[in-house]
Design a protein around this motif. Structure first.
Motif, PDB file in Angstrom:
ATOM      1  N   ARG A   1       0.852  -1.178   0.000  1.00 42.26           N
ATOM      2  CA  ARG A   1       0.000   0.000   0.000  1.00 42.26           C
ATOM      3  C   ARG A   1       0.895   1.238   0.000  1.00 42.26           C
ATOM      4  O   ARG A   1       1.832   1.333   0.794  1.00 42.26           O
ATOM      5  N   PRO A   2       0.623   2.209  -0.877  1.00 39.70           N
ATOM      6  CA  PRO A   2       1.478   3.391  -0.933  1.00 39.70           C
ATOM      7  C   PRO A   2       1.289   4.273   0.295  1.00 39.70           C
ATOM      8  O   PRO A   2       0.247   4.211   0.963  1.00 39.70           O
ATOM      9  N   PRO A   3       2.283   5.124   0.611  1.00 45.23           N
ATOM     10  CA  PRO A   3       2.133   6.015   1.766  1.00 45.23           C
ATOM     11  C   PRO A   3       1.025   7.029   1.522  1.00 45.23           C
ATOM     12  O   PRO A   3       0.697   7.351   0.372  1.00 45.23           O
ATOM     13  N   LYS A   4       0.447   7.521   2.634  1.00 45.41           N
ATOM     14  CA  LYS A   4      -0.673   8.461   2.493  1.00 45.41           C
ATOM     15  C   LYS A   4      -0.221   9.752   1.825  1.00 45.41           C
ATOM     16  O   LYS A   4       0.962  10.113   1.880  1.00 45.41           O
ATOM     17  N   ARG A   5      -1.147  10.434   1.197  1.00 45.28           N
ATOM     18  CA  ARG A   5      -0.866  11.646   0.440  1.00 45.28           C
ATOM     19  C   ARG A   5      -0.310  12.727   1.347  1.00 45.28           C
ATOM     20  O   ARG A   5      -0.805  12.912   2.456  1.00 45.28           O
ATOM     21  N   ARG A   6       0.682  13.463   0.869  1.00 43.60           N
ATOM     22  CA  ARG A   6       1.334  14.497   1.657  1.00 43.60           C
ATOM     23  C   ARG A   6       0.468  15.744   1.682  1.00 43.60           C
ATOM     24  O   ARG A   6      -0.010  16.204   0.647  1.00 43.60           O
ATOM     25  N   ARG A   7       0.255  16.276   2.889  1.00 39.87           N
ATOM     26  CA  ARG A   7      -0.501  17.525   3.048  1.00 39.87           C
ATOM     27  C   ARG A   7       0.472  18.639   3.389  1.00 39.87           C
ATOM     28  O   ARG A   7       1.280  18.513   4.295  1.00 39.87           O
ATOM     29  N   VAL A   8       0.380  19.725   2.651  1.00 40.07           N
ATOM     30  CA  VAL A   8       1.291  20.858   2.899  1.00 40.07           C
ATOM     31  C   VAL A   8       0.528  22.029   3.463  1.00 40.07           C
ATOM     32  O   VAL A   8      -0.562  22.320   3.097  1.00 40.07           O
TER      33      VAL A   8
END
Length: 130
Positions: free
Chosen positions: A123-130
């Motif tokens: 499973r890919p890492p969760k989406r990055r929030r900036v």
């Protein structure tokens, strides 16, 4: 307990005509294992075991030297025909296959790639929030 010195296990020379050469080429090292057709290990060699250290260990030249070392040990046990199973993405992969075929007295019967491939992967890492 008294420490025993000078006792070595005698290497028994087998008489095996056909074998399988496993080439595990990682980014850091190259392992060469020669087995009989049942999967029992006859001999092995690694690039690191031959004295290559650091970045030199992962080079095609180090892989070639490891193959030559392993195949010379295998020839002592009577290996004449081999199949090759290759695994991993390393840089010594192609050179190792070529150098098995170029050794005198060894006939390559088949080559097979056994690198494990994920069907869908992790499973890919969760989406990055900036």
């Amino acid at each position: 307990m008294a420490k025993r010195t000078g006792i070595k296990k005698k290497i028994v020379k087998k008489n095996i005509a056909r074998g399988v050469v496993y080439i595990a080429a990682s980014f850091n090292n190259t392992n060469i294992t020669v087995t009989d057709e049942m999967g029992n290990v006859i001999c092995w060699a690694t690039a690191g075991g031959l004295g290559f250290r650091g970045s030199k260990k992962s080079t095609p030249y180090a892989a070639q030297q490891a193959v030559e070392s392993a195949m010379s040990k295998a020839k002592e046990h009577g290996v004449k025909e081999v199949g090759i199973k290759v695994q991993g993405p390393g840089s010594g992969r192609e050179t190792a296959i070529k150098s098995v075929g170029s050794i005198e007295g060894i006939k390559v019967l088949w080559i097979k790639d056994i690198t494990p491939l994920p069907h869908n992967g992790c499973r890919p890492p969760k989406r990055r929030r900036v």
